[in-house]
Design an enzyme around this catalytic site. Structure first.
Site, mmCIF file in Angstrom:
data_model
loop_
_atom_site.group_PDB
_atom_site.id
_atom_site.type_symbol
_atom_site.label_atom_id
_atom_site.label_comp_id
_atom_site.label_asym_id
_atom_site.label_seq_id
_atom_site.Cartn_x
_atom_site.Cartn_y
_atom_site.Cartn_z
ATOM 1 N N ASP B 286 111.708 31.733 -10.590
ATOM 2 C CA ASP B 286 112.085 30.673 -9.643
ATOM 3 C C ASP B 286 113.568 30.787 -9.287
ATOM 4 O O ASP B 286 114.352 31.379 -10.027
ATOM 5 C CB ASP B 286 111.847 29.296 -10.278
ATOM 6 C CG ASP B 286 110.364 28.992 -10.448
ATOM 7 O OD1 ASP B 286 110.060 28.085 -11.233
ATOM 8 O OD2 ASP B 286 109.550 29.665 -9.801
ATOM 9 N N TYR B 356 111.777 34.707 -22.798
ATOM 10 C CA TYR B 356 112.455 33.583 -22.155
ATOM 11 C C TYR B 356 113.274 32.794 -23.160
ATOM 12 O O TYR B 356 112.989 32.788 -24.364
ATOM 13 C CB TYR B 356 111.429 32.611 -21.557
ATOM 14 C CG TYR B 356 110.555 33.192 -20.490
ATOM 15 C CD1 TYR B 356 109.331 33.777 -20.818
ATOM 16 C CD2 TYR B 356 110.938 33.159 -19.145
ATOM 17 C CE1 TYR B 356 108.526 34.310 -19.835
ATOM 18 C CE2 TYR B 356 110.118 33.683 -18.162
ATOM 19 C CZ TYR B 356 108.913 34.260 -18.521
ATOM 20 O OH TYR B 356 108.108 34.789 -17.552
ATOM 21 N N TYR B 429 103.070 30.432 -17.093
ATOM 22 C CA TYR B 429 103.989 29.467 -16.502
ATOM 23 C C TYR B 429 104.721 28.745 -17.633
ATOM 24 O O TYR B 429 104.159 27.874 -18.300
ATOM 25 C CB TYR B 429 103.220 28.448 -15.655
ATOM 26 C CG TYR B 429 102.675 29.029 -14.371
ATOM 27 C CD1 TYR B 429 101.388 29.549 -14.306
ATOM 28 C CD2 TYR B 429 103.457 29.067 -13.210
ATOM 29 C CE1 TYR B 429 100.904 30.085 -13.127
ATOM 30 C CE2 TYR B 429 102.971 29.602 -12.033
ATOM 31 C CZ TYR B 429 101.693 30.108 -11.998
ATOM 32 O OH TYR B 429 101.203 30.627 -10.831
#
Lengths: 212, 474
Positions: B286, B356, B429
């Site tokens: 994003d 992440y 996600y």
């Protein structure tokens, strides 16, 4: 660019002071949803309008029974359902906290939720693909779901916006208690509006539950 | 003058053709002079050899519409030269107005023999001119294509008599589309086929033999260059937030000021001078998520590059410049890659894991048992069921995706803030895993913590585990 980036394997640090404003969330944890959604409240059609007999009967079911002599009567705020709109215009519909079902002071008359029954057309629809083929078309007053209480009352949940029904919450049908245990997960449906225009999407909605 | 040695054979028909306004090269073609150096001679030289005295009033040639003129050849060659393509061979394609074919037929009837082909003549002359001007050789297998199209509106209806005649083989359809009248069916191939069938008297009576005069010369409609694209591969880093991968425009306005593709693509475009570029990343993050570590693999496809002989130093200079100026978007391992390498990027998107790091807020503090339990679970794989996130549900199919978190590690920072590090399967996600997306991602960090409301405050990608392109050895 305000500062140089060396681009080497940076040890990630956070400037937590910048997020001091999130302290407000501690008091009302669900405030975090305001980051993701614009919230409005849907106004069901009033009982004085010349609607169908079925409609009137259903509405009568939630207004105080004249033969009931209990001291507290169920208050009737005008907007009982929330519409939470995401930036991409998808709308999540559910019970606002002022709904009789969620109001502890109404429990004596209203009772607790016994069964969540999605309308036949909704339950049967198969929505497929990016273009959402097979999605049911809805008008704001279209009934989407019936909530039965253990005192025999039936609340009608309506679409609130014009659009296509993209998803209905099967988890809620399975576990009606979600309404009390996990209110933000107890939405009824996700609807894709027919327009991108906010004014048109919220045509039947208000900014506050105690509007009007 | 050796090239005009056989000029005797031409003299017979030369004068009548000249009277009809036909140009010197078309006279040679009419005499079926084979393609060769004769066509490179100047008109003056040819006329002298033919014994024709030039008069001043020579209008455009009705046989070739003056396509076979020095002016147009010079123009086409100059246009190509101006682009400065760095290739040694070229393949020339020519598209001519439909009337040319009718006029060649007319010429053939007049001369009683089929003239030398127009396209062959054009390609020969342009080939020679390009060779001497730009040092390129004509090669039909070349990867560099030049498509030259000529136009001549004045003669656009020359072929109408063929459609109108009795026994035509041309079938046309007329219809209206989007408010404009169109006629289709009179393609070049249809016209050529019909000319074979058409008898000479029809051409003579309905059109004219030799071809009738024209007022204007033909012009170049377009010169289109087609060349194999050049691929530049690398890994990009995004060191600040609010940068999209490609330009993000909503209702005419830019949503993010910068985009990764522009920061890296623009200098590449300037260096290799291409028409346009297209960036393809191995997945994306994003706009509000940073891409750290060794970056994310990508390639940029450059259309119609002018320069392909680029050295590694020149490419690395772009990488160096971005790093040295502390740009928010940087790259690593920037290099020219082979076309077949591009599919590695797309395959990696689906199969490779990602690492992440996120800043998470919890509504209430986790007790130590819960924290330990989460980390214990996180030492092994955690299976998720993710319904299509609400934030992308408007443009993606409603599905439930099974995804695995391979590792998870949660630490308390201070107050309500925690840091979580996750290694996950491609296509997971992460934001929805943290807050649960209204219960549509199960389990979520929120549910694992005992249904404590959680939200994701900052997200960074620390690593994309696809090893491409190869590191550059100095």
């Amino acid at each position: 660019m305000s500062h140089m980036h060396t681009g080497s394997s940076v040890d990630i640090t956070y400037d937590l002071a910048a997020y001091a404003h999130l302290d407000a969330w501690q008091a009302q944890p669900l405030r975090f949803l305001d980051r993701y959604f614009t919230t409005r409240y849907y106004c069901a059609p009033s009982s004085s309008s010349s609607d169908s007999a079925t409609q009137k009967r259903k509405l009568d079911q939630i207004s105080p029974d004249p033969s009931d002599h209990s001291e507290s009567s169920v208050p009737l705020p005008p907007a009982w359902q929330y519409v939470r709109m995401a930036p991409n215009k998808l709308c999540v519909i559910g019970l606002a906290s002022v709904h009789p079902l969620l109001d502890p002071s109404c429990q004596a008359t209203v009772g607790r939720v016994a069964r969540v029954e999605f309308v036949q057309q909704v339950a049967d629809a198969q929505v497929r693909g990016k273009k959402k083929r097979g999605a049911q078309r809805l008008a704001p007053d279209t009934p989407v779901c019936l909530v039965h209480t253990d005192k025999g009352l039936v609340f009608t949940i309506r679409a609130s916006v014009h659009g296509q029904l993209v998803e209905w919450n099967a988890r809620l049908a399975l576990t009606p208690e979600l309404l009390y245990t996990h209110p933000e997960q107890a939405f009824f449906a996700i609807i894709k509006p027919g327009t991108l225009d906010n004014a048109k999407i919220f045509d039947r909605c208000h900014e506050q539950t105690d509007a009007l | 003058m050796d090239s005009l040695a056989n000029i005797e054979s031409v003299k017979g028909i030369a004068h009548p053709l000249y009277e009809a306004g036909v140009c010197a090269l078309c006279i040679l073609r009419s005499a079926v002079v084979p393609i060769g150096p004769a066509y490179l001679e100047s008109p003056a030289t040819i006329y002298r050899a033919l014994g024709i005295t030039q008069s001043n009033s020579q209008g455009p040639c009705p046989a070739c519409l003056s396509i076979l003129s020095t002016e147009l050849f010079d123009q086409a060659v100059a246009m190509y030269k101006g682009e400065e393509f760095d290739c040694t061979t070229v393949c020339v394609n020519v598209e001519m107005p439909k009337s040319i074919y009718v006029r060649q037929k007319s010429l053939q009837i007049f001369n009683k023999r089929t003239p030398t082909e127009m396209k062959d003549t054009i390609k020969y002359i342009i080939g020679k001119r390009l060779a001497e001007s730009c040092c390129v050789a004509i090669d039909s297998e070349s990867e560099m294509h030049i498509d030259i199209a000529f136009k001549h509106p004045e003669s656009a209806k020359d072929h109408q008599f063929l459609i109108d005649r009795e026994g035509t083989t041309i079938k046309t359809r007329s219809f209206r589309k989007k408010g404009v009248d169109r006629t289709e069916g009179d393609s070049t191939s249809a016209i050529v086929a019909d000319l074979v069938q058409c008898d000479e008297s029809t051409v003579q009576q309905q059109f004219g033999v030799p071809p009738p005069a024209i007022q204007e010369a033909a012009e170049i409609e377009s010169v289109v260059y087609r060349r194999k694209p050049l691929f530049v591969g690398g890994r990009y880093l995004k060191l600040e937030r609010n940068i999209s991968q490609t330009p993000f425009v909503v209702e005419g306005k830019r949503v993010t000021e910068l985009s990764v593709s522009e920061v890296i693509g623009d200098p590449i475009k300037d260096l290799i001078r291409c028409d346009s570029y297209n960036m393809v990343g191995s997945g994306r993050e994003d706009a509000d998520v940073r891409m750290l570590g060794d970056g994310r693999p990508f390639y940029i496809e450059c259309t119609n590059p002018r320069r392909t002989n680029i050295t590694q130093e020149q490419i690395s200079q772009i990488e160096k410049h971005l790093t040295e100026t502390g740009s928010a978007v940087q790259c690593r391992r920037l290099q020219i890659i082979r076309p077949e390498d591009t599919k590695i990027i797309k395959e990696g998107e689906e199969h490779k894991t990602k690492h992440y790091c996120a800043l998470v807020w919890f509504a209430t503090l986790l007790d130590s048992e819960t924290l330990d339990e989460i980390n214990r679970l996180g030492s092994g794989a955690i299976e998720l069921n993710q319904a299509t996130p609400i934030r992308v549900l408007h443009r993606r199919a409603p599905l439930v995706r099974k995804r695995k978190l391979l590792r998870l590690d949660l630490v308390h920072l201070e107050g309500h803030f925690y840091r979580v590090r996750i290694e996950s399967e491609a296509g997971t996600y992460i934001k929805e895993f943290v807050h649960g997306d209204l219960g549509r991602t199960v389990p979520s960090l929120s549910s694992l913590a005992g249904d404590i409301t959680a939200d994701i405050i900052e997200l960074d990608v620390e690593n994309v585990s696809l090893d491409f392109p190869p590191a550059i050895t100095k």
